[in-house]
Scaffold this motif. Sequence first.
Motif: not given
Length: 213
Positions: A161-178
């Motif tokens: 998710g850190a490099i646009g892979g989608g899924g829960l990791g991407d969600l956590a990074i896009r909304y939780g981090l950014y």
Amino acid sequence: MLELIIPSLLQTVYMVFFSTVFSLLLGFPMGVLLVITEKGGIWEKPTLYRILDGIINVLRSFPFLILMVLLFPLSRLIVGKTIGTTATIVPLSVAAAPFVARVIETSLKEVDKGVIEFGQSIGATVPQIIFKILIPEAMPSLIMGVTLTIVNLIGYSAMAGAIGGGGLGDLAIRYGLYRFQTDVMVVSVVVIVILVQGVQFLGNKLASRINKK
């Protein structure tokens, strides 16, 4: 929250399912070959063993995120793009394949040598020993190995998710981090933990049932 979590959860399940299938298709034969071609194996081929062993060790040496970037051209060749859930399946499968190979190798080596020698003494061929002795005898351990692979792939998919892979990791990074939405990050992590616990529980149950049989 559900409108964010459910699609991301489905993306993670999609990635992990197909990555598990493809990593098993790649890694399972390698694991079997490692066992039968080693010194003292039922199909001893030292040169082939050293080549396979070297390839697996090299692939396992790469951190997943670096390997994912290196495999962008392969993802583009196979699925036509490098970003997204489907594109991520390619590096996930390649990254997990050497891990699967080692898991399979370890499981098959646990089979009693006496059983294998008995098979050889009655004239069983190499394929017969593999499919009628090694794999059935090692089945509970193999199931635990596949379970461990799925758990690792869930973790890999979160990192993707850190490099646009989608899924829960991407969600956590896009909304939780950014976007500093801590609640989204917390829920994403909780769902990942539940997913891992569920997979581990099912794997343990299945392995235990087969072991009793």
